[in-house]
Design a protein around this motif. Structure first.
Motif, PDB file in Angstrom:
ATOM      1  N   ASN A  50      39.381  41.541  29.892  1.00 58.43           N
ATOM      2  CA  ASN A  50      39.376  40.226  30.558  1.00 58.43           C
ATOM      3  C   ASN A  50      37.947  39.727  30.767  1.00 58.43           C
ATOM      4  O   ASN A  50      37.685  38.900  31.624  1.00 58.43           O
ATOM      5  N   LEU A  79      38.468  31.406  32.098  1.00 61.39           N
ATOM      6  CA  LEU A  79      39.207  31.453  33.362  1.00 61.39           C
ATOM      7  C   LEU A  79      40.708  31.647  33.126  1.00 61.39           C
ATOM      8  O   LEU A  79      41.379  32.353  33.885  1.00 61.39           O
ATOM      9  N   ARG A  82      41.334  35.358  32.380  1.00 62.94           N
ATOM     10  CA  ARG A  82      41.354  36.252  33.539  1.00 62.94           C
ATOM     11  C   ARG A  82      42.633  36.070  34.353  1.00 62.94           C
ATOM     12  O   ARG A  82      43.032  36.971  35.081  1.00 62.94           O
ATOM     13  N   LYS A  83      43.243  34.909  34.254  1.00 63.93           N
ATOM     14  CA  LYS A  83      44.550  34.728  34.898  1.00 63.93           C
ATOM     15  C   LYS A  83      45.613  35.514  34.115  1.00 63.93           C
ATOM     16  O   LYS A  83      46.457  36.186  34.705  1.00 63.93           O
ATOM     17  N   ILE A  87      43.627  42.591  36.739  1.00 69.74           N
ATOM     18  CA  ILE A  87      43.091  43.955  36.827  1.00 69.74           C
ATOM     19  C   ILE A  87      43.235  44.502  38.253  1.00 69.74           C
ATOM     20  O   ILE A  87      43.109  43.775  39.229  1.00 69.74           O
ATOM     21  N   THR A 159      47.425  40.562  42.019  1.00 72.62           N
ATOM     22  CA  THR A 159      47.352  40.354  40.578  1.00 72.62           C
ATOM     23  C   THR A 159      48.641  39.711  40.076  1.00 72.62           C
ATOM     24  O   THR A 159      48.605  38.797  39.252  1.00 72.62           O
ATOM     25  N   ASN A 162      49.294  35.944  40.313  1.00 73.48           N
ATOM     26  CA  ASN A 162      48.637  35.125  39.299  1.00 73.48           C
ATOM     27  C   ASN A 162      49.521  34.897  38.084  1.00 73.48           C
ATOM     28  O   ASN A 162      49.132  34.211  37.155  1.00 73.48           O
TER      29      ASN A 162
ATOM     30  N   PHE B 170      36.295  36.756  40.633  1.00 69.97           N
ATOM     31  CA  PHE B 170      36.203  36.429  39.206  1.00 69.97           C
ATOM     32  C   PHE B 170      37.396  36.988  38.446  1.00 69.97           C
ATOM     33  O   PHE B 170      37.935  36.349  37.549  1.00 69.97           O
ATOM     34  N   SER B 171      37.815  38.206  38.808  1.00 68.90           N
ATOM     35  CA  SER B 171      38.894  38.853  38.065  1.00 68.90           C
ATOM     36  C   SER B 171      40.212  38.101  38.237  1.00 68.90           C
ATOM     37  O   SER B 171      41.124  38.255  37.445  1.00 68.90           O
ATOM     38  N   LEU B 172      40.316  37.291  39.288  1.00 70.31           N
ATOM     39  CA  LEU B 172      41.536  36.514  39.494  1.00 70.31           C
ATOM     40  C   LEU B 172      41.425  35.136  38.838  1.00 70.31           C
ATOM     41  O   LEU B 172      42.292  34.286  39.018  1.00 70.31           O
ATOM     42  N   GLY B 173      40.327  34.930  38.111  1.00 67.79           N
ATOM     43  CA  GLY B 173      40.187  33.680  37.371  1.00 67.79           C
ATOM     44  C   GLY B 173      39.422  32.598  38.105  1.00 67.79           C
ATOM     45  O   GLY B 173      39.528  31.428  37.752  1.00 67.79           O
ATOM     46  N   ALA B 174      38.658  32.984  39.138  1.00 70.40           N
ATOM     47  CA  ALA B 174      37.890  31.986  39.866  1.00 70.40           C
ATOM     48  C   ALA B 174      36.620  31.624  39.106  1.00 70.40           C
ATOM     49  O   ALA B 174      36.020  32.475  38.456  1.00 70.40           O
ATOM     50  N   SER B 175      36.216  30.366  39.208  1.00 71.55           N
ATOM     51  CA  SER B 175      34.926  29.963  38.654  1.00 71.55           C
ATOM     52  C   SER B 175      33.839  30.410  39.628  1.00 71.55           C
ATOM     53  O   SER B 175      34.131  30.918  40.709  1.00 71.55           O
TER      54      SER B 175
END
Lengths: 249, 283
Positions: A50, A79, A82-83, A87, A159, A162, B170-175
């Motif tokens: 990711n 982004l 990572r969604k 992890i 996680t 998401n 970040f790992s959850l997709g945040a900018s």
């Protein structure tokens, strides 16, 4: 169905090689266990899936990784990737927020504001990691008041909230007692219905318990990958046999 | 051998305690003297009325208002710029020669004598930009002096937020901005506030930077606009003690007491915020 294709992947930290020319495939909705001694590149590989490794400034990668046939480097937005690829870290890492806000963090990032929708996501995600009944009366208290095992299941729920397609675990039970570990493993087996999962673990027995297939990494190279039962009963490589039997590592 | 250890332990205790005493003693003595001589002259009239008879009588209201206005003006400029710059340096900028140059500049900025800031403000804001000696020019000069304090305090507060929180975000997709605004800043705000208030309290008590840029010698009315000159407490104290003959000692001490109290209130506020948030901190 192939979910992830890794082709010719190499990873370096400055001059040090972490992964050498790795190629493998992960099938949809399987649990792939990755075992191997420390410094064998397991975590580096996981964090590349990711692109979290890019937070480490001296890390360099080469090669290709595809998710459903699309390059994660060129065709999928960072982004969104990572969604899609969640992890769970080695240590339970709640954010300094309430239980509820930890889980709602991801959906809120993508603009979800509807209270009843968020309530639904929080409840569903907590139920999937068997945490809901233990915390339903204190959703608005700090996540740091939970025990280590509960925190780790909270991280799994976070996680899940998401709505990922793939879940990566980086030695998720290394800090947990056997009972908490069993609960996390139970959740993983249950999640197989809907998710592709990759489990990096230092505990070979854990891989034997939950993984459908297992890969053995050694010094940045993939030594062997195959059916977990076969790997643990009759490995084809002498080094795999030695590692599983505890003769080194 | 054991006896020796005990003796050294006692000696260390004595020396460390003495050093602490040396730090505390001047604060205690200053406070005592200022309170002793200043308290009797402190009255409602002294605080809220205009100076009369060439500052020998009446109150110090315009100087108090001037110092408050300058502090607010300094806050208005230095807080946004300082905090935004610190966020950029800490959260966005990579480690390269340019950021190192910034860091060295900030450290050096903090070491410049305050009179140099005063002359710089005179040259840039008063003369070059044509603001004249004014609240605007004085606030800007004080802002530049305060910036390094605010930037350094903010960066420290940001750095104190564990890296792991950023990684999770970040790992959850945040900018990057989502991570900064939702995780990093909320946890850094107590530290930022504390450092900022301490910086401002220092600015409130400075004389040299306002000497040529805003301070009025004798102006028995309240400032009307940002382009007005203003009296200010530190400069007023200097004037009373050296420039005007026959000012009663009581008036001088009372003026000093007012300034010290104002600065103390700011410092206590900073300490209160720090203590309050430390109790709430969960990690």
């Amino acid at each position: 169905m192939v979910k992830i294709t890794v082709a010719g992947l190499s990873i370096w930290y400055d001059e040090q090689t972490a992964i050498k020319n790795l190629s493998l495939q992960v099938s949809e909705k399987e649990i792939l266990g990755i075992i191997g001694p420390s410094n064998s590149g397991k975590t580096s590989f996981l964090r590349t899936l990711n692109r979290l490794n890019e937070l480490t400034s001296n890390c360099k990668t080469e090669g290709e990784i595809q998710l459903d046939g699309k390059s994660i480097f060129k065709e999928i937005d960072l982004l969104s990737l990572r969604k899609l690829v969640g992890i769970v870290f080695a240590l339970p890492l709640p954010l300094p927020l309430s239980i509820y806000d930890n889980i709602a963090y991801g959906p809120r990032l993508r603009g979800e504001k509807n209270k009843s929708k968020l309530d639904g996501i929080v409840e569903k995600s907590l139920k999937a990691s068997y945490l809901f009944d233990e915390v339903k009366d204190r959703l608005n208290t700090s996540a740091f008041n939970l025990s280590g095992g509960q925190q780790q299941r909270l991280c799994i729920s976070r996680t899940l909230a998401n709505e990922p397609e793939i879940i990566l675990y980086d030695e998720p039970c290394s800090g947990l007692d056997p009972i908490s570990t069993a609960k996390v493993e139970e959740a993983m087996r249950d999640l197989k219905k809907n998710y592709t999962q990759i489990l990096v673990t230092n505990n070979t027995k854990q891989a034997a318990r939950v993984a459908d297939r297992t890969a053995f990494f050694l010094m940045g190279e993939l030594v062997e990958i195959g059916d977990t039962t076969k790997m643990f009963t009759s490995p084809s490589d002498k080094r795999t046999d030695d590692y599983i039997a505890g003769r080194f590592g | 051998m054991r006896e020796n250890t005990k003796v050294i332990e006692k000696l260390a205790f004595a020396i460390l305690g003495l050093a602490t005493l040396i730090i505390i003693a001047p604060v205690g003595i200053i406070l005592f003297i200022v309170l002793w001589h200043g308290l009797p002259g402190l009255s409602f009239e002294f605080i809220f009325s205009m100076p009369r008879e060439g500052m020998r009588a009446g109150g110090i209201f315009p100087a108090i208002v001037g110092t408050l206005v300058l502090t607010v003006g300094t806050a208005a400029f230095s807080i946004p710029v300082g905090i935004l710059a610190a966020i950029y340096l800490n959260e966005y900028a990579g480690r390269n020669w340019l950021t190192r140059l910034f860091e060295i500049s900030i450290i050096n900025l903090a070491g410049i004598p305050s009179i140099v800031y005063g002359l710089f403000g005179l040259g840039l804001f008063v003369t070059f930009f044509g603001f004249g000696a004014s609240i605007l020019a004085g606030s800007l000069t004080l802002s530049i002096m305060t910036l390094p304090v605010i930037i350094t305090a903010t960066r420290e507060a940001l750095s104190a937020v564990p890296m792991a929180f950023r990684e999770v975000s970040f790992s959850l997709g945040a900018s990057r901005w989502q991570t900064v605004s939702r995780v990093v800043l909320p946890n850094a705000i107590p530290g930022i506030l504390t450092g900022t208030i301490l910086g401002l309290s220092r600015a409130a008590g400075e004389t040299a930077p306002i000497l040529f840029t805003v301070a009025a010698f004798y102006l028995p009315r309240l400032p009307q606009s940002p382009f007005d000159q203003a009296m200010a407490l530190p400069y007023h104290i200097y004037v009373l003690s050296t420039q005007v003959p026959n000012v009663s000692l009581r008036t001088q001490y009372s003026t000093v007491l007012v300034l010290v109290l104002m600065v103390f209130i700011l410092n206590i506020a900073a300490a209160y915020i720090r203590a309050k948030f430390r109790r709430r901190k969960t990690w």
